[in-house]
Design a protein around this motif. Structure first.
Motif, PDB file in Angstrom:
ATOM      1  N   ASN A  56       0.782  -1.227   0.000  1.00 29.50           N
ATOM      2  CA  ASN A  56       0.000   0.000   0.000  1.00 29.50           C
ATOM      3  C   ASN A  56       0.822   1.289   0.000  1.00 29.50           C
ATOM      4  N   ILE A  57       2.084   1.233  -0.376  1.00 36.08           N
ATOM      5  CA  ILE A  57       2.840   2.480  -0.538  1.00 36.08           C
ATOM      6  C   ILE A  57       2.339   3.211  -1.782  1.00 36.08           C
ATOM      7  N   ILE A  58       2.043   2.447  -2.823  1.00 27.51           N
ATOM      8  CA  ILE A  58       1.436   3.024  -4.014  1.00 27.51           C
ATOM      9  C   ILE A  58      -0.079   2.913  -3.891  1.00 27.51           C
ATOM     10  N   GLY A  59      -0.772   4.032  -4.085  1.00 29.44           N
ATOM     11  CA  GLY A  59      -2.222   4.058  -3.910  1.00 29.44           C
ATOM     12  C   GLY A  59      -2.973   3.566  -5.139  1.00 29.44           C
ATOM     13  N   GLN A  60      -4.239   3.842  -5.166  1.00 27.82           N
ATOM     14  CA  GLN A  60      -5.091   3.439  -6.283  1.00 27.82           C
ATOM     15  C   GLN A  60      -5.494   4.673  -7.089  1.00 27.82           C
ATOM     16  N   THR A  61      -5.898   4.446  -8.310  1.00 28.31           N
ATOM     17  CA  THR A  61      -6.336   5.527  -9.184  1.00 28.31           C
ATOM     18  C   THR A  61      -7.787   5.315  -9.591  1.00 28.31           C
ATOM     19  N   ILE A  62      -8.423   6.359 -10.079  1.00 28.62           N
ATOM     20  CA  ILE A  62      -9.837   6.289 -10.461  1.00 28.62           C
ATOM     21  C   ILE A  62      -9.996   5.479 -11.745  1.00 28.62           C
TER      22      ILE A  62
ATOM     23  N   SER B 156      -5.787  -0.441  -9.293  1.00 27.33           N
ATOM     24  CA  SER B 156      -4.343  -0.263  -9.185  1.00 27.33           C
ATOM     25  C   SER B 156      -3.799   0.502 -10.394  1.00 27.33           C
ATOM     26  N   TYR B 157      -2.762   1.279 -10.179  1.00 32.47           N
ATOM     27  CA  TYR B 157      -2.108   1.975 -11.286  1.00 32.47           C
ATOM     28  C   TYR B 157      -1.514   0.961 -12.257  1.00 32.47           C
ATOM     29  N   LYS B 158      -1.662   1.218 -13.522  1.00 34.16           N
ATOM     30  CA  LYS B 158      -0.989   0.421 -14.544  1.00 34.16           C
ATOM     31  C   LYS B 158       0.421   0.990 -14.769  1.00 34.16           C
ATOM     32  N   THR B 159       1.258   0.222 -15.436  1.00 29.80           N
ATOM     33  CA  THR B 159       2.640   0.659 -15.636  1.00 29.80           C
ATOM     34  C   THR B 159       2.838   1.453 -16.929  1.00 29.80           C
ATOM     35  N   THR B 160       1.754   1.696 -17.663  1.00 33.40           N
ATOM     36  CA  THR B 160       1.804   2.604 -18.811  1.00 33.40           C
ATOM     37  C   THR B 160       0.742   3.678 -18.623  1.00 33.40           C
ATOM     38  N   TRP B 161       1.165   4.932 -18.668  1.00 26.73           N
ATOM     39  CA  TRP B 161       0.242   6.055 -18.511  1.00 26.73           C
ATOM     40  C   TRP B 161       0.140   6.795 -19.838  1.00 26.73           C
ATOM     41  N   SER B 162      -1.071   7.010 -20.296  1.00 27.06           N
ATOM     42  CA  SER B 162      -1.266   7.753 -21.538  1.00 27.06           C
ATOM     43  C   SER B 162      -2.540   8.583 -21.431  1.00 27.06           C
ATOM     44  N   GLY B 163      -2.608   9.594 -22.259  1.00 27.04           N
ATOM     45  CA  GLY B 163      -3.759  10.489 -22.225  1.00 27.04           C
ATOM     46  C   GLY B 163      -3.306  11.922 -22.411  1.00 27.04           C
TER      47      GLY B 163
ATOM     48  N   LEU C  12       2.261  19.568 -16.121  1.00 26.79           N
ATOM     49  CA  LEU C  12       1.869  19.745 -14.724  1.00 26.79           C
ATOM     50  C   LEU C  12       1.177  18.499 -14.196  1.00 26.79           C
ATOM     51  N   TYR C  13       0.382  17.857 -15.060  1.00 20.48           N
ATOM     52  CA  TYR C  13      -0.418  16.710 -14.624  1.00 20.48           C
ATOM     53  C   TYR C  13       0.396  15.421 -14.570  1.00 20.48           C
ATOM     54  N   THR C  14       1.510  15.369 -15.292  1.00 20.65           N
ATOM     55  CA  THR C  14       2.413  14.221 -15.162  1.00 20.65           C
ATOM     56  C   THR C  14       2.993  14.179 -13.752  1.00 20.65           C
ATOM     57  N   ILE C  15       3.505  15.316 -13.301  1.00 24.37           N
ATOM     58  CA  ILE C  15       4.103  15.349 -11.963  1.00 24.37           C
ATOM     59  C   ILE C  15       3.020  15.201 -10.896  1.00 24.37           C
ATOM     60  N   LYS C  16       1.882  15.816 -11.113  1.00 23.74           N
ATOM     61  CA  LYS C  16       0.777  15.684 -10.151  1.00 23.74           C
ATOM     62  C   LYS C  16       0.405  14.213  -9.980  1.00 23.74           C
ATOM     63  N   GLU C  17       0.329  13.473 -11.086  1.00 24.43           N
ATOM     64  CA  GLU C  17      -0.020  12.051 -11.020  1.00 24.43           C
ATOM     65  C   GLU C  17       1.099  11.240 -10.384  1.00 24.43           C
ATOM     66  N   CYS C  18       2.353  11.580 -10.708  1.00 22.87           N
ATOM     67  CA  CYS C  18       3.494  10.882 -10.109  1.00 22.87           C
ATOM     68  C   CYS C  18       3.476  11.009  -8.585  1.00 22.87           C
ATOM     69  N   LEU C  19       3.167  12.186  -8.091  1.00 23.73           N
ATOM     70  CA  LEU C  19       3.106  12.407  -6.648  1.00 23.73           C
ATOM     71  C   LEU C  19       1.884  11.725  -6.039  1.00 23.73           C
TER      72      LEU C  19
ATOM     73  N   ASN D 299       0.805   6.869  -1.770  1.00 21.72           N
ATOM     74  CA  ASN D 299      -0.280   6.993  -0.794  1.00 21.72           C
ATOM     75  C   ASN D 299      -0.017   8.066   0.249  1.00 21.72           C
ATOM     76  N   SER D 300       1.206   8.118   0.767  1.00 22.88           N
ATOM     77  CA  SER D 300       1.492   9.045   1.859  1.00 22.88           C
ATOM     78  C   SER D 300       1.439  10.501   1.405  1.00 22.88           C
ATOM     79  N   PHE D 301       1.616  10.760   0.104  1.00 23.05           N
ATOM     80  CA  PHE D 301       1.506  12.134  -0.389  1.00 23.05           C
ATOM     81  C   PHE D 301       0.070  12.637  -0.268  1.00 23.05           C
ATOM     82  N   ARG D 302      -0.894  11.732  -0.274  1.00 20.27           N
ATOM     83  CA  ARG D 302      -2.301  12.129  -0.203  1.00 20.27           C
ATOM     84  C   ARG D 302      -2.670  12.680   1.163  1.00 20.27           C
ATOM     85  N   ASP D 303      -1.841  12.391   2.155  1.00 20.62           N
ATOM     86  CA  ASP D 303      -2.007  13.049   3.450  1.00 20.62           C
ATOM     87  C   ASP D 303      -1.881  14.556   3.234  1.00 20.62           C
ATOM     88  N   LYS D 304      -2.819  15.329   3.734  1.00 25.02           N
ATOM     89  CA  LYS D 304      -2.845  16.759   3.461  1.00 25.02           C
ATOM     90  C   LYS D 304      -1.710  17.527   4.119  1.00 25.02           C
TER      91      LYS D 304
END
Length: 517
Positions: free
Chosen positions: A242-248, A354-361, A389-396, A400-405
């Motif tokens: 659970n270090i890596i979180g989930q995506t929509i 779970s996040y996939k290992t290829t990101w596109s969009g 901007l959204y590449t780095i936003k998604e990387c962060l 999971n721990s980054f989602r802590d405010k």
């Protein structure tokens, strides 16, 4: 020959000591939004007449200074959206005013939402060790890619061995700042991907290494043979769940909440066998984990209009729910009551995966949300090849721990400052108070990085260097404070040396020794 070698070794050892010496902070200043000084009329009165500050506002956010003066005369100007999130820059004031302003804050470090460091990143990472060791959630790096083309603002051509040595010295320091549930994230393309990936696996075996492919340039790079349209993000994190979180999910799915298959037996997870309490068509609660000797015999037990639903298969085998009793409350709103032939079952609406290992969009396209976005902020092209901007936003956000405010993020190759912008955007969206630390040594620290952060705070959207209000006329600025500081460079250290000879050394140099003959 031995004497020459010894002499040269002494020089190199001396240079190494100068390099490793912790560098002095030569300048510290702050940028603070005016809303944090709204209750300090005397300070505001001095700020608004400072010509250097007024000129900076005009240059940064295209502020109408004549209208500002009219609004000030009318009163209550600080409540207006276009003024509340202007930033006062303490570098534009004398030391007396600066001390007076900073004295208004009880805990200045706690008030700071970001830190910008103008320095070689090796020196800056050393500086951060004591204060942040083991406490940072995300450590992002977008280093020189060692590409054949070097027409960018920083050095981009190294020997492979020199490049990996440079990365090693920085990654070793960065890793010491990573928290237990944090992650190292390193952006790279095909030029050094293989070497960097092997380096992580061999030099840091205690980390789990994952390589993410990001399609950032769908048109591809022009050249011979294959045309590269992607780059990579290498994640390094502890071997923990659970270090890596989930995506929509792109499309939500509905699945049975009762587990199935070879690992679904009740005996494999006793705390996953409990009743879900249903009344009518609603879940009203959850019962306790059942004792080992309790066997309901069927999936539905009804008493006084309340149905206790158990994870029992159609063939009568006792299975388990997907979530344990101590965690099921968190996903209660995603559970659905279904009824078929008089039997109630429980399903789950799955909106995450779970996040996939290829990101596109589209959001990952560097041209649209990197170059064009930054050019619109700065009013022209001042930096080559910024990340989306959204590449780095998604990387962060994947961590999971980054989602802590209240998490903290570091970028030690900060380039144009996209990581700081991404953290500000996350806070703008969910009201968080995440902090960022950006390290950059280039001269564009003052022309790109710092102005970008000031602009990102003032307005969410920009066009041709001017703030662009949303459909409701709002700029969506946020309350903010960041500290920016500079460290002495290696060259500064050399220039500030004061060498003194001892009497013995003077006597030696003045003597006619055999060596001199």
């Amino acid at each position: 020959g031995e004497k020459i070698i010894t002499f040269l070794a002494q020089l190199e050892d001396f240079q190494k000591k100068l390099w490793l010496k912790k560098k002095f902070v030569t300048e510290t200043n702050y940028c603070i939004t005016l809303d944090r000084l709204a209750e300090e009329p005397d300070l505001l009165a001095e700020i608004i007449v400072n010509e250097a500050q007024r000129q900076q506002w005009q240059n940064l956010v295209d502020l109408d200074l004549k209208q500002l003066d009219k609004d000030i005369e009318a009163g209550d100007w600080i409540a207006q959206d276009k003024y509340r999130y202007l930033m006062v820059d303490t570098a534009l004031f004398d030391d007396v005013f600066k001390a007076h302003l900073l004295a208004q804050f009880d805990d200045l470090d706690e008030q700071c939402d970001g830190v910008l460091i103008n320095s070689d990143n090796f020196q800056a990472l050393n500086l951060l060790q004591k204060r942040y060791k083991g406490s940072l959630n995300c450590l992002y790096a977008d280093p020189p890619y060692n590409a054949k083309s070097s027409e960018i603002l920083y050095k981009n051509q190294f020997k492979h061995s020199s490049w990996i040595s440079m990365m090693d010295s920085r990654i070793v320091l960065a890793k010491q700042l990573k928290s237990e549930n944090g992650a190292l994230i390193t952006a790279i393309d095909e030029n050094e991907f293989n070497r960097l990936s092997v380096y992580f696996s061999s030099a840091h075996p205690e980390l789990n290494i994952d390589n993410i492919t990001i399609v950032h340039n769908p048109a591809g790079v022009q050249g011979y043979n294959f045309s590269y349209s992607h780059e990579y993000a290498i994640y390094g994190y502890n071997h923990s769940k659970n270090i890596i979180g989930q995506t929509i999910r792109e499309e939500p799915s509905i699945e049975a909440f009762r587990d199935w298959g070879g690992t679904s037996s009740r005996s494999l997870a006793k705390n996953c066998f409990y009743p879900i309490l249903v009344k009518g068509e609603k879940i009203i609660g959850f019962g306790d984990v059942c004792a080992d000797d309790f066997h309901p015999g069927e999936s539905n037990l009804v008493e006084d209009g309340l149905t206790s639903v158990y994870p029992i298969a159609d063939d009568g085998e006792e299975r388990k729910w997907v979530f344990a009793r101590d965690s099921v409350e968190k996903i209660k709103d995603n559970l659905i009551v279904k009824e078929k032939d008089g039997v109630i079952s429980i399903s789950r609406l799955k909106t995450e995966t779970s996040y996939k290992t290829t990101w596109s969009g589209n959001k990952f396209y560097a041209n649209i949300y990197g170059s064009k976005l930054l050019n619109n902020m700065l009013g022209g092209k001042l930096f080559d090849f910024p990340k989306s901007l959204y590449t780095i936003k998604e990387c962060l956000w994947a961590v999971n721990s980054f989602r802590d405010k209240k998490s903290i993020c570091l970028d030690y190759y900060s380039g144009s400052g996209t990581t700081g912008h991404a953290v500000i955007q996350c806070n703008r969206e969910d009201g968080g108070s995440r902090k960022y630390i950006l390290i950059e040594m280039g001269a564009y620290f003052d022309t790109v990085v710092k102005p970008r952060i000031q602009k990102a705070v003032y307005s969410e959207n920009w066009k041709a260097g001017k703030p662009s209000p949303d459909d409701d006329g709002n700029l969506n600025g946020i309350s903010h404070c960041f500290k920016y500081l500079r460290l002495e460079s290696y060259e500064d250290t050399l220039a500030n040396l004061q060498l003194k000879r001892t009497p013995v050394q003077n006597d030696l140099l003045s003597s006619n020794s055999a060596d001199e003959q």
